[in-house]
Motif scaffolding. Structure first.
Motif: not given
Length: 146
Positions: A45-53, A99-109
């Protein structure tokens, strides 16, 4: 048969229209889930997380009824070029405004021990648990890895 195809198409359309998952403090965008090659008993699973706070937060854990085990992983590559995955047991820290992006070859679920095989177009729900923002539900449409 045609009603089933139409229903799946409408479901995928609805998920893409409402594809961003939000809490008051966390935004999830660009969700993607790919079936791992081979026996199909796992998915990434991959996606981008943005902390709005303006405060740091931590993604502590991930859950889904679609898999026996769901873990936050980081891909590591040794000096010999061998890739391995490490469970991020302490979670994933996200600074305020970052903003952090979960991606192949990096952090992912990784979803391991799928309850049933995924097919392209299936809708999968996962729950993200953040230290400060709490629970965020993310809808994913299974892709073919492209």
């Amino acid at each position: 048969m045609e009603k089933t195809k139409l229903f799946r198409l409408l479901l995928v359309f609805f998920v893409f229209i409402s594809s961003a998952a939000f809490s008051n403090e966390i935004q999830i965008v660009n969700q993607k889930i790919n079936i791992a090659s081979g026996v199909g008993s796992s998915a990434a699973v991959y996606f981008s997380i943005r902390n709005l706070s303006d405060k740091p937060d931590t993604l502590l854990k991930v859950q889904s009824l679609a898999a026996k085990k769901v873990m936050l992983h980081e891909t590591l590559v040794s000096s010999e070029g061998v890739a391995s995955m490490r469970h991020l047991m302490a979670g994933l820290g996200i600074q305020g405004g970052e903003k952090i992006t979960l991606k192949s070859g990096g952090v992912h679920i990784m979803m391991m021990g799928l309850i049933k095989p995924f097919s392209d177009g299936d809708l999968i729900k996962i729950k993200l648990f953040f230290e400060n923002a709490g629970e965020v539900i993310v809808n994913l449409v299974v892709g073919n890895g492209d």
